[in-house]
Structure formats: C-alpha cells, structure tokens
Write a protein that holds these residues in place. Structure first.
Motif, mmCIF file in Angstrom:
data_model
loop_
_atom_site.group_PDB
_atom_site.id
_atom_site.type_symbol
_atom_site.label_atom_id
_atom_site.label_comp_id
_atom_site.label_asym_id
_atom_site.label_seq_id
_atom_site.Cartn_x
_atom_site.Cartn_y
_atom_site.Cartn_z
ATOM 1 N N ASN A 411 0.839 -1.199 0.000
ATOM 2 C CA ASN A 411 0.000 0.000 0.000
ATOM 3 C C ASN A 411 0.876 1.252 0.000
ATOM 4 O O ASN A 411 1.532 1.569 0.988
ATOM 5 N N MET A 412 0.872 1.980 -1.116
ATOM 6 C CA MET A 412 1.724 3.167 -1.240
ATOM 7 C C MET A 412 1.294 4.288 -0.305
ATOM 8 O O MET A 412 2.103 5.104 0.120
ATOM 9 N N LEU A 413 0.007 4.352 0.017
ATOM 10 C CA LEU A 413 -0.476 5.392 0.937
ATOM 11 C C LEU A 413 0.166 5.230 2.307
ATOM 12 O O LEU A 413 0.518 6.197 2.978
ATOM 13 N N THR A 414 0.323 3.967 2.738
ATOM 14 C CA THR A 414 0.956 3.682 4.033
ATOM 15 C C THR A 414 2.459 3.891 3.930
ATOM 16 O O THR A 414 3.088 4.423 4.852
ATOM 17 N N ALA A 415 3.036 3.473 2.815
ATOM 18 C CA ALA A 415 4.498 3.538 2.657
ATOM 19 C C ALA A 415 4.994 4.977 2.577
ATOM 20 O O ALA A 415 6.058 5.299 3.096
ATOM 21 N N LEU A 416 4.225 5.849 1.920
ATOM 22 C CA LEU A 416 4.655 7.241 1.734
ATOM 23 C C LEU A 416 3.613 8.208 2.293
ATOM 24 O O LEU A 416 2.816 8.775 1.540
ATOM 25 N N ILE A 444 12.284 5.455 -6.293
ATOM 26 C CA ILE A 444 12.255 4.257 -7.147
ATOM 27 C C ILE A 444 12.153 3.004 -6.283
ATOM 28 O O ILE A 444 11.365 2.094 -6.575
ATOM 29 N N SER A 445 12.941 2.951 -5.194
ATOM 30 C CA SER A 445 12.912 1.740 -4.349
ATOM 31 C C SER A 445 11.549 1.563 -3.679
ATOM 32 O O SER A 445 11.136 0.447 -3.394
ATOM 33 N N PHE A 446 10.839 2.669 -3.426
ATOM 34 C CA PHE A 446 9.476 2.564 -2.870
ATOM 35 C C PHE A 446 8.496 2.025 -3.916
ATOM 36 O O PHE A 446 7.682 1.153 -3.637
ATOM 37 N N ILE A 447 8.591 2.588 -5.123
ATOM 38 C CA ILE A 447 7.587 2.272 -6.158
ATOM 39 C C ILE A 447 7.800 0.866 -6.721
ATOM 40 O O ILE A 447 6.841 0.164 -7.041
ATOM 41 N N VAL A 481 -5.864 5.709 -5.416
ATOM 42 C CA VAL A 481 -6.093 6.810 -4.467
ATOM 43 C C VAL A 481 -4.783 7.572 -4.246
ATOM 44 O O VAL A 481 -4.769 8.813 -4.216
ATOM 45 N N PHE A 482 -3.671 6.829 -4.122
ATOM 46 C CA PHE A 482 -2.367 7.474 -3.914
ATOM 47 C C PHE A 482 -2.035 8.404 -5.084
ATOM 48 O O PHE A 482 -1.585 9.537 -4.881
ATOM 49 N N MET A 483 -2.235 7.932 -6.312
ATOM 50 C CA MET A 483 -1.908 8.757 -7.484
ATOM 51 C C MET A 483 -2.845 9.956 -7.610
ATOM 52 O O MET A 483 -2.443 11.015 -8.068
ATOM 53 N N LYS A 484 -4.119 9.777 -7.193
ATOM 54 C CA LYS A 484 -5.038 10.930 -7.225
ATOM 55 C C LYS A 484 -4.571 11.995 -6.240
ATOM 56 O O LYS A 484 -4.693 13.185 -6.480
ATOM 57 N N LYS A 485 -4.040 11.515 -5.111
ATOM 58 C CA LYS A 485 -3.630 12.441 -4.046
ATOM 59 C C LYS A 485 -2.271 13.081 -4.339
ATOM 60 O O LYS A 485 -2.070 14.273 -4.134
ATOM 61 N N HIS A 486 -1.324 12.264 -4.818
ATOM 62 C CA HIS A 486 0.062 12.752 -4.940
ATOM 63 C C HIS A 486 0.601 12.773 -6.372
ATOM 64 O O HIS A 486 1.756 13.149 -6.575
#
Length: 782
Positions: A411-416, A444-447, A481-486
């Motif tokens: 979950n990218m929202l939690t990670a970042l 990059i390492s996150f994504i 949701v993450f991409m809509k937000k960030h």
C-alpha cells in the motif's frame, strides 16, 4: 577403597572425620613432596565423593575443597591439573542439600590465573590453560543454579571469568591458519583451549537471565577496548556472534543497547574504533532479527544518526573537541568516511530486521532529521554551515535509501505518508545533483515492488518489450487513491528535475526508471495520459530551451522522451500510437541519431549543436498522439492540453536559481504546444526587478501596518478616558452614516431586468418590496 566406601555409606556421620583425616594426610604429603601418596589421597576422596550423597556430605565437601585449594596453590603443573580434575568431578555432582557457608572466590581467581598461564613449555602451558577453563566451567555449573551460593554474575567474578575465556579465544586465528577446515583438524587440535573457551563462554551466556546479561557483556567490551581489538574487528565480530547465538533470543536487545551505549562512550575515539563497534552492531542486529530489537527502536536510530552527525563535524573541523579548536589526535578524513559508511550500512541492517510499520516510522524519523530550506531549524548559515548541511543531507538520504531498499509494502499510501513525501520531494528541488539523485533512487525503491528496477537500468529504444519479462499487476484501489492524491506532485518534481543543468547520465537513468515504474506499478488510464503529457512537456523544455541547457542536456531529454514513449506505446498496445512513435524513432535514426538514447547515453555521447534547426518530423506531436489515443477511448481533451506544473510555496523556499522562470511559467497559464505553437498575445513578463520590487513593497507595507498597530495599542494604554470616548464616538457616528447608506440602497433596489419580481406565492408584482417585508418559505430561513 571398597572397605572404606562401605564403612562411609553405612556410617555417614563419620564422613566429615574421614575427610578431615585424608585432608590432613594430603597437606602433609604435599609439603613433604610425597606425590604418590597425594594421588592416592585424592583418588580416595574422589571415590568417596562420587559414592556418598547423604545429607551430611557438606562437612566432607569442606575438607575436599580445602585439599583441592592446596593442590591448586602448588607450583607443580601436575598437581594443579590433578586438583582441577577432582574439582570438575565434584562440580558435576548434584547435591541433595544446599550449602550455606561455601565460598568459591579463591577458585574463580585461581582458575582465571591458570587461564593466563605463561609457562615456558608450550605443551604444559596448554594443559594448564585448559585446566583453568575446565575449572571455571565447573564453578559456573556449581553456582549458577544454587541461590544460596555467592552470585557468580556479580561484576567481581564476571570481570575475572569473561576476560580469561576471551584471552584463550584470541588464539583462534593461529589454529585456523594451521587447519583451514574443522573436518581436517586432528583430535588434539579439536580439544584446544580455544575450542574449550568457546564452549564454556556459550554455556555461561546460555545460563544468563535477563538481569545478568549486562554484567556478562560489560567485561567483553572492556576487554576489547583494553587490547585494541575493535580495529581489525574480526575478533570482536566473532565474540559477538558467539554472544548473540548463545543468549536467549528475547534478551538480544539488551546486548544491542549495551553496544549503542559503548558507541556513545567512545564518540571521541579514533574513527577505526568507532567503525569496528558499528560493524559489530550491524552483525548483532542481523542475528537479533529472530528476537526483538527492543522497545526503544527509534533510540537505536537516534544514536546512530547522532554518531553520523558527530563524524561529519569531526571531518569538517579536524578536531574531536569543536569548542577547544585544538585536537589532541589527527583526524583522517578517509577514516571518518569509512565510519560513516559503516553507520549507514548498520542503519540498513537494523531496519531490515523490523516489521513494516516500524520501518515506516524509522524512515519518517530519519527524514525529519534532514536539514531542508523549508524547515527553519537545522539549516546553518555560512560556508562551513553549508558544507555541514550538504554532508548531513547526503548521509541521511543515504541512510534512508538503505532502509527503503529492504522495505516492502503493497500500500503506497501507508508507505509514503504525506508529511514524509512532502519533505522528501522538497529535497529533490535542491541544486546539489547528488542529493537529487538520492531522492530519485529512494522514490524508485518505494515504487518498485516487483523487482523491475534493474530491467530499466539502461535507457534504450527496444523494439520488443517482451524480452524484459516485466512483472505487471493491475493497479489496486489504494494505488489509484495514492496517485489521485500525490500524482501531480510527483509529475511536477520530475518536470522540474528535468530542467536542472547539473544532471548527468545517472539522473536521466533514474528519471527513466521512475517514469517506467510509475507506468507499471501505479498506472491507470488517467495516469498514463498524464505521464504522456509530462514527457511531451519535457520534450518542449529541450526544444524551446528557455533555461539555456547544454547540448548534452537537451539531447538527453529528447532521448529520454523517445525511450519512454517507445515502451509505453508497447505497454498500452494501441496500433496507431505504436506506429506514430515508431515512425518518429525511425526518422531520428536516419536524420538525427543524437536524439536517441543509443547515441546519447554512452561513454562518449555523439551530440549536435544544430538542435534549433530540427524538422518537425523528428518530434512527437501532441495533436497526433491525442488523435490516435482519443480514437481508442483515452481522454483526448486531457491529452491535447499541454502539461503545466503548479506553483507551490516550496519553490519560493527552495534555493533554485530558476525561481523567476518557474513563476513566470505558472503565470502563463495558456499552453504552449511544442511542435504546433500558435501566435497569441504575449504573457505578462515577470523579471527579477519586478519580483524584487514586489518583495520590497510588501515588506514596507508590513512595516507600516505593524507601526500603526503599535500606535493604536499605545494610545489605548496611555490616552485619557475622555479622548478615547470622543474618538470612539466619532467612529460610531461614521459607522452609523455608512449603515444608513446601505439601508437606503437595500430598501430601494434597482429595478430587475425583467421589470418584475416574483413574490413568495409566485404572483408577479409590479412594484418593489423592501427586503425586510418580503415573505420567504420556512425552508429558506436559517
């Protein structure tokens, strides 16, 4: 012996007198050098001890221990070994009744002394040392479970036992050099003091309870300090491997805390010593993964980051005492750098042992320590301050990269989280090229959650994407949701990084990986459209060249766009789109190969100076892409709108040279479509002078406002009541007159365009009704 044993078993109350008599004989024989009788007496005692387990054995044991002590005091090695062997036999006996008055202090001291034997004969020396180790093992076994005995874990005993065992462990290198493989070792070598000392140390640590760990580890640290054993670090690492594997797993964090405390205590020691401690910490953390690093996780990272900052200060000032200015030791910069690398590696090791939620906390913690222009604290002025800030930023971002490499979160929202991402991206706008590269690598390492990163290590325009064997999964709801937000925030920073003059090949490779990984990991239809718009805007940066980029930078941006569009066209598989991209790439191969990655991203790039005279056929056309993708169901309106990044406060706070250009770019909201720009009214030009004037004016206005407020406050504090009352009265009269004017306007409103106003019930009214007389439905009244 048989008769004596039978007599002792049938009359146990006589045991103490038998023991006293044998003891007396043995002491006399030792002093008269009758060693044959000494051996007979000890054998008799041993056999009686093994046979009798009655309650009255305690007094007999007193006589026995007195005799063993007498043998150990002797200078004859054989007698010392004889006494030790008898003591070991006694140590293995489980007694039925506890003893209240037995002391083992002498034995701990004497056995420790034997462990350090320096007898001239190597064979005898080895035997004495092994006897000493066996004796210590016996004392531990005898006392560790008997609460009535002297506590073996007391520092006075541990400070003798542990260094004695470590002293014998130190000779492991010599043994290893003689026989590289344990399987090839002879029986004699297997039973060496080193092997025995290791076994004894493991047994000792394995029996240590929670409260005793500290007393067992402290002598190890002191021994390593006293004998300068941190610097090669091989022995220190071996010791702590033994410790970490021997103690109970739930106590692992206590060892780590002691190592951290020791690192703090040695913060002014040589860099090599500190590096050794940190390396040992790193090893210990990996082993402790099965247990727990403990409740004070952030304290671990706080200590390591503090040491990192101290090291940077030492390297810059050349002194361990920044206040004194005079250093007693010469600080070698390369050694400090080695220490910093060791700390960063250790931070990564620690983080990899933590669960995901704690890794997130650690990353936020590290990011909050990075000095940024937007955070008023931590940024220091002056040349030295700038150097310190830069080094601190680089080291902390390196640490963050180490943590993020081992971080796996679906979950990218939690990670970042927003606060973390904002701070991370704001450091991406710094002028320092190295810092920007670290930020890109961290993102990059996150994504990259499916290990696709290496497949985009080199930028190229491959004709068949299937050779990359990409792992692609459908974009999850959380990622959407993450991409809509960030999303816009990410695009904006990619765009601004592309405009930097100091970019080198590594930056373009990272940008390419970033674009591709977003397309694979986080992309839905809308994100793909936005990324294509972004890449076309980047092409426009290179084409128009308002930022006066070098020929290399411009060619690199063209090549980056070609490589990305080539892959994305194959990913979304729209034939007409693929065809357009393929045609442009073919045209570039014929007429302008310096616009393709194969010519730009090589050791000696082949560039062209005539980039302003390129024909329209070598560009990717926004109108064409919009047309072909619009026909396949993509949002053609959005595709045909050129990408323009939004202006935020962070542009004003970051130390970017191109701040004026960035703001003017935002002011010109109308788009500039790259290959087919139309003539339009010129946008308002914002120059450095107008910006300076605006800033100076706003400062002057603020000063005037502040002065006016001060005067008002002072007047109300010091003026007489009558004057204040008169002043307020005049203000009230003025206010009343203004209100009267407003009421006049409200009561006689201007006629409506249609000439009528519909009243509450819908009948047309030919004359105006005052607002306060109008009837409104209940639902309209608040």
């Amino acid at each position: 012996m048989e008769k004596l044993t039978f007599y002792a078993l049938s009359a146990p109350e006589k045991l103490d007198r038998i023991g006293a008599y044998l003891s007396e004989r043995l002491i006399r024989d030792v002093s008269r050098h009758r060693y044959g009788y000494v051996c007979i007496a000890m054998e008799a005692l041993d056999q009686l001890l093994m046979a009798c387990h009655c309650q009255s054995i305690n007094l007999f044991v007193e006589s026995f221990l007195k005799m063993v002590a007498k043998l150990l005091e002797s200078e004859k090695p054989n007698l010392q070994i004889l006494g030790t062997n008898s003591f070991v036999k006694f140590a293995n006996i489980e007694e039925d009744t506890p003893s209240y008055h037995r002391s083992y202090d002498f034995f701990v001291s004497r056995f420790s002394e034997m462990c350090h034997s320096s007898h001239d004969d190597l064979e005898i020396r080895t035997k004495i040392r092994m006897s000493g180790i066996k004796g210590l093992q016996g004392v531990v076994r005898k006392t560790v479970n008997d609460e009535l005995q002297a506590n073996i874990w007391d520092p006075q005993h541990m400070d003798k036992i542990v260094p004695s065992l470590l002293f014998n462990l130190q000779h492991v290198e010599e043994a290893e050099s003689r026989s590289p493989s344990p399987l090839q070792a002879t029986e004699k070598e297997k039973e060496s003091p080193t092997e025995l000392a290791e076994r004894c140390l493991r047994e000792l640590l394995g029996r240590a309870a929670y409260g005793n760990i500290k007393n067992a580890i402290k002598p190890v640290l002191i021994h390593l300090d006293n004998h300068s054993l941190w610097e090669p670090k091989i022995f220190a690492t071996r010791c702590f491997r033994i410790i970490m594997y021997s103690i109970q797993p739930q106590h692992s964090h206590l060892v780590i805390q002691q190592l951290l405390g020791h690192l703090d205590a040695n913060s002014k020691s040589a860099a090599t010593v500190r590096a050794g401690i940190v390396e040992v910490l790193s090893e210990a953390a990996v082993i402790a993964a099965s247990g727990s690093v403990g409740p004070t996780v952030l304290e671990v990272f706080n200590t390591l980051l503090r040491q990192l900052r101290l090291s940077i200060d030492y390297a810059l000032t050349g002194s361990y005492d920044c206040t004194a200015g005079v250093s007693t030791k010469i600080i070698k910069e390369h050694e400090e750098r080695m220490f910093q690398e060791a700390v960063i590696k250790t931070i990564g090791s620690f983080a990899s042992t933590l669960p995901t939620y704690q890794q997130s906390e650690v990353m936020v913690f590290i990011m909050n320590k990075v000095p940024l222009p937007s955070s008023q604290q931590s940024i220091e002025a002056g040349k030295a301050g700038e150097n310190r800030n830069r080094l601190t930023q680089i080291m902390l971002l390196k640490s963050l990269l180490q943590v993020s490499v081992g971080f796996q979160c679906s979950n990218m929202l939690t990670a970042l989280p927003s606060a973390f991402l904002d701070r991370l991206l704001s450091s991406a706008l710094m002028e320092d090229a190295e810092i920007r590269l670290f930020v890109l690598e961290i993102l990059i390492s996150f994504i990259d959650r499916h290990g696709n990163r290496q497949k985009f290590a080199t930028i190229s325009t491959i004709s068949d994407i299937s050779v990359l064997k990409l792992k692609v999964e459908k974009c999850s709801r959380q990622d959407t949701v993450f991409m809509k937000k960030h999303g816009q925030q990410l695009y904006r920073h990619i765009y601004l990084i592309c405009k930097e003059e100091s970019n080198v090949q590594a930056h373009y490779e990272a940008l390419y990986s970033m674009l591709m990984l977003i397309s694979i990991e986080l992309a839905n239809e809308e994100v793909v459209v936005d990324l294509i718009r972004l890449v076309l805007a980047v092409q426009e940066i290179a084409q128009i060249n308002e930022d006066n980029l070098t020929a290399y930078n411009r060619c690199a941006l063209f090549a980056l766009g070609a490589a990305y569009l080539n892959l994305i066209s194959q990913l979304i598989t729209v034939p007409t789109f693929c065809q357009h991209i393929h045609e442009v790439i073919q045209m570039r191969q014929k007429e302008a190969p310096y616009l393709l990655p194969e010519d730009v991203f090589v050791e000696r790039p082949r560039l062209s100076k005539s980039l302003d005279r390129l024909g329209p056929e070598v560009f990717f056309w926004q109108s064409k892409i919009s047309e072909v993708l619009g026909g396949s169901g993509y949002n053609s309106d959005r595709l045909s709108t050129p990408y323009v990044p939004q202006l935020t406060d962070e542009d004003r706070l970051s130390k970017r040279k191109s701040i004026g250009e960035t703001i003017s770019l935002q002011v010109e909201v109308e788009s500039r479509n790259s290959p087919e720009r139309e003539q339009r009214a010129p946008a308002e030009e914002i120059t450095y002078e107008t910006l300076k004037k605006a800033i100076v004016d706003s400062v002057a206005v603020e000063e005037q406002e502040r002065e006016r407020r001060r005067q008002v406050v002072e007047k109300f504090q010091k003026a007489p009541f009558e004057e204040i009352a008169a002043h307020c009265g005049a203000r009230a009269t003025l206010l009343q007159s203004k209100l009267n004017q407003i009421f006049e306007i409200t009561i006689r409103p201007p006629p409506s365009p249609s000439g009528t106003i519909t009243a509450a019930y819908g009948q047309p009214q030919n004359h105006s009704i005052p607002v306060y007389e109008m009837k409104f439905p209940d639902l309209c009244v608040y």
